[in-house]
Design a protein around this motif. Structure first.
Motif, PDB file in Angstrom:
ATOM      1  N   HIS A  63     -23.848   8.064   7.850  1.00  0.00           N
ATOM      2  CA  HIS A  63     -23.209   7.596   6.021  1.00  0.00           C
ATOM      3  C   HIS A  63     -21.576   8.238   5.529  1.00  0.00           C
ATOM      4  O   HIS A  63     -21.311   7.570   4.556  1.00  0.00           O
ATOM      5  CB  HIS A  63     -24.429   8.160   5.019  1.00  0.00           C
ATOM      6  CG  HIS A  63     -25.222   6.551   5.588  1.00  0.00           C
ATOM      7  ND1 HIS A  63     -25.268   5.038   5.011  1.00  0.00           N
ATOM      8  CD2 HIS A  63     -26.698   6.751   6.617  1.00  0.00           C
ATOM      9  CE1 HIS A  63     -26.517   4.415   5.655  1.00  0.00           C
ATOM     10  NE2 HIS A  63     -27.284   6.130   6.000  1.00  0.00           N
ATOM     11  N   THR A  64     -21.914   9.441   5.525  1.00  0.00           N
ATOM     12  CA  THR A  64     -20.595  10.408   5.281  1.00  0.00           C
ATOM     13  C   THR A  64     -19.397   9.527   6.386  1.00  0.00           C
ATOM     14  O   THR A  64     -18.332   9.418   4.917  1.00  0.00           O
ATOM     15  CB  THR A  64     -20.509  11.941   5.859  1.00  0.00           C
ATOM     16  OG1 THR A  64     -22.031  12.279   4.957  1.00  0.00           O
ATOM     17  CG2 THR A  64     -19.446  12.317   5.117  1.00  0.00           C
ATOM     18  N   VAL A 114     -23.162  11.869  -0.534  1.00  0.00           N
ATOM     19  CA  VAL A 114     -23.932  11.167   0.508  1.00  0.00           C
ATOM     20  C   VAL A 114     -25.569  12.108   0.234  1.00  0.00           C
ATOM     21  O   VAL A 114     -25.356  13.288   1.253  1.00  0.00           O
ATOM     22  CB  VAL A 114     -23.724  11.114   1.553  1.00  0.00           C
ATOM     23  CG1 VAL A 114     -24.365  11.123   2.736  1.00  0.00           C
ATOM     24  CG2 VAL A 114     -22.227  10.465   1.214  1.00  0.00           C
ATOM     25  N   TYR A 157     -23.135   5.495   0.339  1.00  0.00           N
ATOM     26  CA  TYR A 157     -23.623   5.865   1.153  1.00  0.00           C
ATOM     27  C   TYR A 157     -22.879   4.497   2.000  1.00  0.00           C
ATOM     28  O   TYR A 157     -23.666   4.473   3.198  1.00  0.00           O
ATOM     29  CB  TYR A 157     -25.529   5.181   1.331  1.00  0.00           C
ATOM     30  CG  TYR A 157     -26.761   5.568   0.123  1.00  0.00           C
ATOM     31  CD1 TYR A 157     -26.716   7.207   0.420  1.00  0.00           C
ATOM     32  CD2 TYR A 157     -27.087   5.225  -0.661  1.00  0.00           C
ATOM     33  CE1 TYR A 157     -27.527   7.376  -0.419  1.00  0.00           C
ATOM     34  CE2 TYR A 157     -27.330   5.973  -1.461  1.00  0.00           C
ATOM     35  CZ  TYR A 157     -27.642   7.322  -1.654  1.00  0.00           C
ATOM     36  OH  TYR A 157     -28.936   7.862  -2.724  1.00  0.00           O
ATOM     37  N   LEU A 191     -16.190  14.719  -1.793  1.00  0.00           N
ATOM     38  CA  LEU A 191     -17.342  13.596  -0.862  1.00  0.00           C
ATOM     39  C   LEU A 191     -18.111  15.398  -1.024  1.00  0.00           C
ATOM     40  O   LEU A 191     -17.462  16.342   0.039  1.00  0.00           O
ATOM     41  CB  LEU A 191     -16.517  13.001   0.292  1.00  0.00           C
ATOM     42  CG  LEU A 191     -17.797  12.969   1.052  1.00  0.00           C
ATOM     43  CD1 LEU A 191     -19.225  12.009  -0.088  1.00  0.00           C
ATOM     44  CD2 LEU A 191     -17.304  11.884   2.452  1.00  0.00           C
ATOM     45  N   VAL A 205     -20.930  20.703   1.551  1.00  0.00           N
ATOM     46  CA  VAL A 205     -22.206  20.321   1.805  1.00  0.00           C
ATOM     47  C   VAL A 205     -23.076  21.069   0.524  1.00  0.00           C
ATOM     48  O   VAL A 205     -22.862  21.423   0.175  1.00  0.00           O
ATOM     49  CB  VAL A 205     -22.250  21.046   3.372  1.00  0.00           C
ATOM     50  CG1 VAL A 205     -21.492  20.302   4.475  1.00  0.00           C
ATOM     51  CG2 VAL A 205     -22.222  22.225   3.526  1.00  0.00           C
ATOM     52  N   SER A 245     -21.832  15.984   1.078  1.00  0.00           N
ATOM     53  CA  SER A 245     -22.894  15.740   1.853  1.00  0.00           C
ATOM     54  C   SER A 245     -24.359  16.514   1.933  1.00  0.00           C
ATOM     55  O   SER A 245     -24.023  18.132   2.036  1.00  0.00           O
ATOM     56  CB  SER A 245     -22.298  15.628   3.556  1.00  0.00           C
ATOM     57  OG  SER A 245     -21.361  14.810   3.300  1.00  0.00           O
ATOM     58  N   ALA A 252     -16.518   7.965   3.256  1.00  0.00           N
ATOM     59  CA  ALA A 252     -15.682   8.603   3.040  1.00  0.00           C
ATOM     60  C   ALA A 252     -14.294   7.811   3.214  1.00  0.00           C
ATOM     61  O   ALA A 252     -13.223   7.724   2.619  1.00  0.00           O
ATOM     62  CB  ALA A 252     -15.195   9.520   4.318  1.00  0.00           C
ATOM     63  N   ILE A 295     -27.511  11.766   8.317  1.00  0.00           N
ATOM     64  CA  ILE A 295     -26.337  12.085   7.129  1.00  0.00           C
ATOM     65  C   ILE A 295     -24.835  12.031   7.519  1.00  0.00           C
ATOM     66  O   ILE A 295     -23.401  11.369   6.803  1.00  0.00           O
ATOM     67  CB  ILE A 295     -26.222  13.262   6.923  1.00  0.00           C
ATOM     68  CG1 ILE A 295     -27.761  13.727   5.627  1.00  0.00           C
ATOM     69  CG2 ILE A 295     -25.124  13.868   5.858  1.00  0.00           C
ATOM     70  CD1 ILE A 295     -27.892  12.876   4.655  1.00  0.00           C
ATOM     71  N   ALA A 317     -16.823  14.620   4.574  1.00  0.00           N
ATOM     72  CA  ALA A 317     -16.635  15.710   3.558  1.00  0.00           C
ATOM     73  C   ALA A 317     -16.033  16.630   3.201  1.00  0.00           C
ATOM     74  O   ALA A 317     -15.250  17.289   3.788  1.00  0.00           O
ATOM     75  CB  ALA A 317     -18.778  16.012   3.922  1.00  0.00           C
ATOM     76  N   CYS A 332     -20.375  17.099   9.177  1.00  0.00           N
ATOM     77  CA  CYS A 332     -20.173  16.831   7.858  1.00  0.00           C
ATOM     78  C   CYS A 332     -18.604  16.684   7.659  1.00  0.00           C
ATOM     79  O   CYS A 332     -18.181  15.493   6.669  1.00  0.00           O
ATOM     80  CB  CYS A 332     -20.971  17.383   6.724  1.00  0.00           C
ATOM     81  SG  CYS A 332     -22.595  16.619   6.618  1.00  0.00           S
TER      82      CYS A 332
END
Length: 275
Positions: A78-79, A53, A35, A91, A121, A93, A83, A75, A118, A113
């Motif tokens: 925090h993504t 995430v 996170y 990564l 997803v 999300s 990153a 989201i 990211a 995202c």
């Protein structure tokens, strides 16, 4: 998308096509949730392959009772943080509750995202979500599906319970797994599924499966950051959780111990799986 490696000794960055190759090669994948940039950087250094995430941030970061209050702004924020800490791990999300209710809403959320850093997803369920998966993939957005215990369905399910125990439920789960793969998902998370059923699904699919409480035969495993470190989240600890900090001796050691145990087939064992 991520900060590029600065030395030749760093790992080659993971890409979505490499996931299918890992399955063909029999290479188990190690995934953790993160996170923020600090923990993400240590995960990268410890050799974690995939970083998620997750909307689990609602429970372990925000202190909520479920993932339902998490919104796409949470989201995306925090993504972007995570990153900045990664150079090689792939990564993902989560699309939070109702952010993927329609293809259009899912496209807007997923675009944010990916623009935050990211590469993929994750969304929960099959059924109406199959149209969403196809819609996203057709628009160059890689998708990870999530079946079994889907935390965003906690109200309908009546709690956090193992899924697929009876024959009818198991058949539905098998069919849903084939359907999300056919719709274009590149990865599938199986949560709280009996080990034999998860093994059947894993053998039936060309895409990798990532288990969390789904036994040792999945193509990889994921745990929540706080669970790997033995941190109390204020919620009941599921059977599949293991504290790797105790054997790793440090945060990076815990992440490395988790990755090694996954790749060597030592985690999860019977004590951390459902029959």
């Amino acid at each position: 998308m991520y900060t590029q490696p600065t030395t030749s000794t760093e790992r080659k960055p993971w890409t979505v096509p490499m996931l299918a190759q890992a399955k063909r090669d029999g290479r188990r994948l190690a995934m953790l949730t993160a996170y923020d940039a600090g923990f993400a950087r240590v995960m990268d250094q410890a050799g974690i392959d995939l970083v998620l995430v997750g909307d689990s941030l609602g429970m372990v970061v925000q202190g909520r009772d479920s993932t339902l209050p998490v919104v796409i702004d949470d989201i995306v924020y925090h993504t972007a943080c995570v990153a900045r800490g990664l150079s090689s791990a792939l990564l993902l999300s989560d699309l939070p509750f109702q952010a993927d209710a329609t293809p259009g809403r899912a496209l807007d959320a997923a675009t944010r995202c990916l623009q935050a850093g990211a590469a993929m997803v994750k969304l929960e369920g099959a059924g109406s979500k199959l149209e969403v998966i196809r819609f996203l993939v057709e628009r160059e957005i890689p998708v990870c599906a999530h079946l079994g215990l889907t935390p965003q369905s906690v109200l309908r399910l009546g709690g956090y319970k193992v899924q697929g125990r009876d024959e009818r439920a198991a058949d539905t789960l098998r069919a849903d797994a084939l359907a999300v793969a056919a719709a274009g998902a590149s990865l599938l998370v199986l949560e709280c599924v009996p080990s034999p059923l998860a093994a059947d699904i894993t053998r039936a699919l060309d895409i990798p499966t990532i288990g969390i409480g789904a036994g040792p035969q999945c193509d990889g495993q994921v745990l929540v950051l706080h669970d790997v470190l033995g941190l109390a989240s204020g919620h009941r600890r599921p059977k599949f959780v293991k504290d790797f900090l105790a054997e790793g001796g440090s945060v990076q050691g815990a992440f490395s111990a988790f990755a090694d145990a996954v790749r060597e087939g030592r985690f999860p064992d019977a004590d951390h799986s459902y029959a």
